[in-house]
Write an enzyme that holds these catalytic residues in place. Sequence first.
Site, PDB file in Angstrom:
ATOM      1  N   LEU A 240       1.059  -1.533  -0.085  1.00  0.00           N
ATOM      2  CA  LEU A 240       0.323   0.098  -0.168  1.00  0.00           C
ATOM      3  C   LEU A 240       0.693   1.256  -0.429  1.00  0.00           C
ATOM      4  CD1 LEU A 240      -2.333  -0.587   2.403  1.00  0.00           C
ATOM      5  CD2 LEU A 240      -3.089  -0.456   0.210  1.00  0.00           C
ATOM      6  N   SER A 241       0.758   2.021  -0.810  1.00  0.00           N
ATOM      7  CA  SER A 241       1.114   3.869  -0.989  1.00  0.00           C
ATOM      8  C   SER A 241       0.696   4.540  -0.299  1.00  0.00           C
ATOM      9  CB  SER A 241       1.774   3.655  -2.249  1.00  0.00           C
ATOM     10  OG  SER A 241       1.532   5.110  -2.922  1.00  0.00           O
ATOM     11  N   LYS A 242       1.420   5.497   1.020  1.00  0.00           N
ATOM     12  CA  LYS A 242       0.800   6.249   1.259  1.00  0.00           C
ATOM     13  C   LYS A 242       0.389   7.165   0.162  1.00  0.00           C
ATOM     14  CE  LYS A 242       3.190   6.352   5.711  1.00  0.00           C
ATOM     15  NZ  LYS A 242       4.252   7.271   6.512  1.00  0.00           N
ATOM     16  N   ARG A 243       0.932   7.396  -0.463  1.00  0.00           N
ATOM     17  CA  ARG A 243       0.333   8.358  -1.722  1.00  0.00           C
ATOM     18  C   ARG A 243      -0.963   8.259  -2.636  1.00  0.00           C
ATOM     19  NH1 ARG A 243       3.450   9.981  -5.752  1.00  0.00           N
ATOM     20  NH2 ARG A 243       4.891   8.194  -5.485  1.00  0.00           N
ATOM     21  N   LYS A 244      -0.409   6.698  -2.946  1.00  0.00           N
ATOM     22  CA  LYS A 244      -1.382   6.656  -3.877  1.00  0.00           C
ATOM     23  C   LYS A 244      -3.073   6.116  -3.432  1.00  0.00           C
ATOM     24  CE  LYS A 244       2.662   5.773  -7.497  1.00  0.00           C
ATOM     25  NZ  LYS A 244       2.749   4.896  -7.538  1.00  0.00           N
TER      26      LYS A 244
END
Length: 482
Positions: A240-244
Amino acid sequence: MPGPRVRFAPSPTGFFHVGSARSALFNWFVARQSPDGYFILRIEDTDADRNREEWVDGIVSAMQWLGLNLDQGPNRQSDNAPAHADAVARLLAGGYLYYCDCTGDDVQARKGDNKTPGYDGHCRNRGLSKSEKTGIRFKTPQSGSTIVHDLIRGDVEFQNTVIDDFIVAKSSGVVLYALANVTDDRNDEITHVIRGEEHLPNAPKQMMLWSALNEVTGDNVALPVYAHLPLLVNEQRKKLSKRKDPVATESYRDQGYLPDAFVNYLALLGWSPDGDEEIIPLERMIKEFRLEDVSHSPAFFDVKKLSHINGEYIRKLSPEQFIEISAPWVRPWDSAWQPTDREVPWTKEDFNTELFAKVAPLVQERIVLLGEIPAMVDFFFHDQPVMDDAAFNKAIKNDIVAQQMIKAAITRFADVTWEAATLHEEVAALGEGLGLVLRKAQAPIRCAVTGSLVGPPLFESLELLGRDNTIARLKKALELAT
Ligand code: GLU
């Protein structure tokens, strides 16, 4: 044997990540399933450059929202600085640490083409008595291996030679994560370290520190049991990407996920009870949860499944509970907490509590998020609906038959019995006269009255809205279209 003593130890450097929420929950399960289980919240706030007080508030309030009650805390790791400094002093005196003044560039220059990662041990035997530059490193054993007995992953063996002499304290005196965390775990008498998989490589270092501290203090404190929880991944099976990716627990609360549903879903990220049910009562999860049963494969954080579960929980509420729980989204003036960045589309004066109570059961059947409610019932609390132009053009303005339908309804509605079933029959009959199936016959009426093509069941809504108000809206729409 003392009951399990667990801690959740977040660093307050951003929104409360859903992966952190899952770690907190699994710790809490372990504490709550034993009569003398003990759950501590420790805020690991020693990195002053990255920590912010608002993130601490976010963690504390999200945990309250999820119902993860504490036995102690929030404790501040920064309050334990004297204990951390003491640990450094003892380890230094015991010969486990050494000062180092190498910069990254120095190390790089020495290594040349040698790509071995990490520190090369240059200062290990230099006998420096202080360092203005780098700080203090741990003398990692140069042979053998360290085995992490992990409840989830089994035995994971690390060759000591691949673990470099890591820094335990900066020259400023600040003690870094690995040692601060171990010192606090010892002082808090932690029995189980349950945390995300990204910390697995820290475990052998922390075990080395732990046994060195046992040596230098003479306190033979038992190592905690380790359990590293599987990674959370997105649809593309990527971390999981913090930005996306939508990872902020706070945002799920703002959208109107119910805490019980969210907890239920988090529990399924790596674990499931026997059977294939998805909706599991909290008591049962607490009772049946076992770290040994957590899978080590990455867990897909599936927002669609979460939403589905949320819808199920919404459906299970009594009408009274539903009205109560929707307060922050429909009458925020009555609620201690309000969702961030969401304005209710009506004023306190325009809102009608009795009318909402009648509409609520219609809405409860149709939504998956509480945040969907305002847009669905907005039209009840204004004289005229807020018109969705695209819907209006499609369903009324560019459709002559639809306009005929509205005209016919205006006439018919004037003296029909004002009750959902009759309105339904009448609209069906009028539609038939114009060659329209019910769905087509309803669309212009729904659009004229509610301003949209989607919403709560139409005829029940018309009944609640009343004859005069409905007819006034139909007339207005016709006027706008012609
Ligand atoms: N402060 C660490 C983090 O936020 C906690 C690590 C641990 O639980 O040991 O990732």
